[in-house]
Scaffold this motif. Structure first.
Motif, PDB file in Angstrom:
ATOM      1  N   PHE A  58      18.278 -47.941 -16.038  1.00 30.14           N
ATOM      2  CA  PHE A  58      17.171 -47.105 -15.596  1.00 30.14           C
ATOM      3  C   PHE A  58      16.407 -46.435 -16.738  1.00 30.14           C
ATOM      4  O   PHE A  58      15.440 -45.726 -16.496  1.00 30.14           O
ATOM      5  CB  PHE A  58      17.680 -46.038 -14.621  1.00 30.14           C
ATOM      6  CG  PHE A  58      18.186 -46.628 -13.335  1.00 30.14           C
ATOM      7  CD1 PHE A  58      17.299 -47.106 -12.391  1.00 30.14           C
ATOM      8  CD2 PHE A  58      19.538 -46.728 -13.091  1.00 30.14           C
ATOM      9  CE1 PHE A  58      17.762 -47.670 -11.207  1.00 30.14           C
ATOM     10  CE2 PHE A  58      20.012 -47.285 -11.922  1.00 30.14           C
ATOM     11  CZ  PHE A  58      19.122 -47.760 -10.971  1.00 30.14           C
ATOM     12  N   ALA A  59      16.780 -46.663 -17.977  1.00 23.81           N
ATOM     13  CA  ALA A  59      16.131 -46.005 -19.112  1.00 23.81           C
ATOM     14  C   ALA A  59      14.653 -46.367 -19.211  1.00 23.81           C
ATOM     15  O   ALA A  59      13.821 -45.534 -19.558  1.00 23.81           O
ATOM     16  CB  ALA A  59      16.847 -46.359 -20.409  1.00 23.81           C
ATOM     17  N   ALA A  60      14.300 -47.598 -18.876  1.00 24.42           N
ATOM     18  CA  ALA A  60      12.901 -48.026 -18.986  1.00 24.42           C
ATOM     19  C   ALA A  60      11.998 -47.317 -17.984  1.00 24.42           C
ATOM     20  O   ALA A  60      10.786 -47.252 -18.172  1.00 24.42           O
ATOM     21  CB  ALA A  60      12.815 -49.538 -18.779  1.00 24.42           C
ATOM     22  N   LEU A  61      12.569 -46.784 -16.932  1.00 20.60           N
ATOM     23  CA  LEU A  61      11.763 -46.095 -15.920  1.00 20.60           C
ATOM     24  C   LEU A  61      11.385 -44.684 -16.344  1.00 20.60           C
ATOM     25  O   LEU A  61      10.517 -44.066 -15.743  1.00 20.60           O
ATOM     26  CB  LEU A  61      12.525 -46.033 -14.589  1.00 20.60           C
ATOM     27  CG  LEU A  61      12.895 -47.391 -13.994  1.00 20.60           C
ATOM     28  CD1 LEU A  61      13.744 -47.204 -12.752  1.00 20.60           C
ATOM     29  CD2 LEU A  61      11.647 -48.188 -13.678  1.00 20.60           C
ATOM     30  N   GLY A  62      12.023 -44.166 -17.360  1.00 22.14           N
ATOM     31  CA  GLY A  62      11.734 -42.814 -17.826  1.00 22.14           C
ATOM     32  C   GLY A  62      12.649 -41.814 -17.148  1.00 22.14           C
ATOM     33  O   GLY A  62      13.373 -42.116 -16.207  1.00 22.14           O
ATOM     34  N   GLY A  63      12.575 -40.594 -17.635  1.00 12.69           N
ATOM     35  CA  GLY A  63      13.433 -39.537 -17.093  1.00 12.69           C
ATOM     36  C   GLY A  63      12.715 -38.691 -16.074  1.00 12.69           C
ATOM     37  O   GLY A  63      11.544 -38.899 -15.748  1.00 12.69           O
ATOM     38  N   VAL A  64      13.404 -37.714 -15.565  1.00  8.49           N
ATOM     39  CA  VAL A  64      12.859 -36.787 -14.589  1.00  8.49           C
ATOM     40  C   VAL A  64      13.096 -35.386 -15.123  1.00  8.49           C
ATOM     41  O   VAL A  64      14.209 -35.046 -15.517  1.00  8.49           O
ATOM     42  CB  VAL A  64      13.557 -36.957 -13.217  1.00  8.49           C
ATOM     43  CG1 VAL A  64      13.075 -35.922 -12.228  1.00  8.49           C
ATOM     44  CG2 VAL A  64      13.352 -38.351 -12.686  1.00  8.49           C
ATOM     45  N   ASP A  65      12.054 -34.576 -15.143  1.00  6.21           N
ATOM     46  CA  ASP A  65      12.206 -33.186 -15.556  1.00  6.21           C
ATOM     47  C   ASP A  65      12.395 -32.331 -14.312  1.00  6.21           C
ATOM     48  O   ASP A  65      11.489 -32.205 -13.477  1.00  6.21           O
ATOM     49  CB  ASP A  65      10.971 -32.712 -16.326  1.00  6.21           C
ATOM     50  CG  ASP A  65      10.853 -33.402 -17.674  1.00  6.21           C
ATOM     51  OD1 ASP A  65      11.906 -33.691 -18.265  1.00  6.21           O
ATOM     52  OD2 ASP A  65       9.713 -33.648 -18.110  1.00  6.21           O
ATOM     53  N   LEU A  66      13.569 -31.773 -14.175  1.00  5.67           N
ATOM     54  CA  LEU A  66      13.868 -30.912 -13.033  1.00  5.67           C
ATOM     55  C   LEU A  66      13.552 -29.472 -13.398  1.00  5.67           C
ATOM     56  O   LEU A  66      13.737 -29.063 -14.549  1.00  5.67           O
ATOM     57  CB  LEU A  66      15.343 -31.052 -12.646  1.00  5.67           C
ATOM     58  CG  LEU A  66      15.777 -32.448 -12.214  1.00  5.67           C
ATOM     59  CD1 LEU A  66      17.278 -32.478 -11.981  1.00  5.67           C
ATOM     60  CD2 LEU A  66      15.039 -32.871 -10.957  1.00  5.67           C
ATOM     61  N   PRO A  67      13.088 -28.698 -12.426  1.00  6.92           N
ATOM     62  CA  PRO A  67      12.786 -27.294 -12.729  1.00  6.92           C
ATOM     63  C   PRO A  67      14.067 -26.527 -13.033  1.00  6.92           C
ATOM     64  O   PRO A  67      15.136 -26.827 -12.499  1.00  6.92           O
ATOM     65  CB  PRO A  67      12.125 -26.788 -11.449  1.00  6.92           C
ATOM     66  CG  PRO A  67      12.626 -27.699 -10.378  1.00  6.92           C
ATOM     67  CD  PRO A  67      12.841 -29.017 -11.027  1.00  6.92           C
ATOM     68  N   HIS A  68      13.929 -25.542 -13.906  1.00 10.45           N
ATOM     69  CA  HIS A  68      15.075 -24.709 -14.250  1.00 10.45           C
ATOM     70  C   HIS A  68      15.357 -23.762 -13.093  1.00 10.45           C
ATOM     71  O   HIS A  68      14.479 -23.057 -12.609  1.00 10.45           O
ATOM     72  CB  HIS A  68      14.791 -23.909 -15.528  1.00 10.45           C
ATOM     73  CG  HIS A  68      15.900 -22.979 -15.885  1.00 10.45           C
ATOM     74  ND1 HIS A  68      17.127 -23.430 -16.295  1.00 10.45           N
ATOM     75  CD2 HIS A  68      15.964 -21.630 -15.882  1.00 10.45           C
ATOM     76  CE1 HIS A  68      17.914 -22.389 -16.525  1.00 10.45           C
ATOM     77  NE2 HIS A  68      17.222 -21.281 -16.283  1.00 10.45           N
ATOM     78  N   THR A  69      16.579 -23.763 -12.642  1.00 11.67           N
ATOM     79  CA  THR A  69      16.979 -22.868 -11.550  1.00 11.67           C
ATOM     80  C   THR A  69      17.905 -21.816 -12.131  1.00 11.67           C
ATOM     81  O   THR A  69      18.989 -22.138 -12.615  1.00 11.67           O
ATOM     82  CB  THR A  69      17.723 -23.654 -10.450  1.00 11.67           C
ATOM     83  OG1 THR A  69      16.897 -24.731 -10.034  1.00 11.67           O
ATOM     84  CG2 THR A  69      18.048 -22.777  -9.272  1.00 11.67           C
ATOM     85  N   PRO A  70      17.470 -20.549 -12.078  1.00  8.18           N
ATOM     86  CA  PRO A  70      18.330 -19.505 -12.640  1.00  8.18           C
ATOM     87  C   PRO A  70      19.611 -19.371 -11.811  1.00  8.18           C
ATOM     88  O   PRO A  70      19.594 -19.519 -10.595  1.00  8.18           O
ATOM     89  CB  PRO A  70      17.480 -18.242 -12.569  1.00  8.18           C
ATOM     90  CG  PRO A  70      16.423 -18.537 -11.582  1.00  8.18           C
ATOM     91  CD  PRO A  70      16.236 -20.020 -11.544  1.00  8.18           C
ATOM     92  N   ARG A  71      20.682 -19.097 -12.498  1.00  8.21           N
ATOM     93  CA  ARG A  71      21.962 -18.935 -11.823  1.00  8.21           C
ATOM     94  C   ARG A  71      22.148 -17.482 -11.427  1.00  8.21           C
ATOM     95  O   ARG A  71      21.714 -16.566 -12.109  1.00  8.21           O
ATOM     96  CB  ARG A  71      23.095 -19.375 -12.722  1.00  8.21           C
ATOM     97  CG  ARG A  71      22.939 -20.812 -13.145  1.00  8.21           C
ATOM     98  CD  ARG A  71      24.146 -21.284 -13.900  1.00  8.21           C
ATOM     99  NE  ARG A  71      24.620 -22.450 -13.175  1.00  8.21           N
ATOM    100  CZ  ARG A  71      25.865 -22.819 -13.080  1.00  8.21           C
ATOM    101  NH1 ARG A  71      26.802 -22.132 -13.663  1.00  8.21           N
ATOM    102  NH2 ARG A  71      26.209 -23.889 -12.412  1.00  8.21           N
ATOM    103  N   GLU A  72      22.826 -17.300 -10.336  1.00  9.53           N
ATOM    104  CA  GLU A  72      23.128 -15.948  -9.869  1.00  9.53           C
ATOM    105  C   GLU A  72      24.560 -15.613 -10.267  1.00  9.53           C
ATOM    106  O   GLU A  72      25.370 -16.503 -10.534  1.00  9.53           O
ATOM    107  CB  GLU A  72      22.975 -15.879  -8.355  1.00  9.53           C
ATOM    108  CG  GLU A  72      21.565 -16.196  -7.879  1.00  9.53           C
ATOM    109  CD  GLU A  72      21.475 -16.264  -6.366  1.00  9.53           C
ATOM    110  OE1 GLU A  72      22.494 -16.074  -5.688  1.00  9.53           O
ATOM    111  OE2 GLU A  72      20.377 -16.524  -5.865  1.00  9.53           O
TER     112      GLU A  72
END
Length: 82
Positions: A58-72
């Motif tokens: 799957f490297a050729a498809l590129g990555g996904v940037d997920l939003p940062h979720t603050p931890r509680e």
């Protein structure tokens, strides 16, 4: 040299081997030797781990940037005493 006996070969496979040997001007035994030699002459595939195999696929498809979720903060453990 080692000797090997192969039993329970399907009749259709034996017939194809006989025909292939005749086309190549060899005995069935020599043809089988040549088939084994060519099939096993390539290097063995290296052992890979599953994570690396998935990454390579799957490297050729590129990555996904997920939003940062603050931890509680962790909640306090329940108090079962009265």
């Amino acid at each position: 040299m080692a000797v090997m006996t192969i039993r329970n070969i399907d009749d259709a496979i034996k017939k194809r081997l006989r025909v292939r040997a005749a086309v190549n001007g060899r005995s069935m035994e020599d043809e089988a030797r040549d088939i084994l030699r060519s099939a096993l002459s390539t290097d063995e595939p290296r052992a890979r781990n599953l994570a690396q195999a998935i990454h390579e696929r799957f490297a050729a498809l590129g990555g996904v940037d997920l939003p940062h979720t603050p931890r509680e903060a962790i909640r306090p453990p329940p108090d079962f005493g009265e």
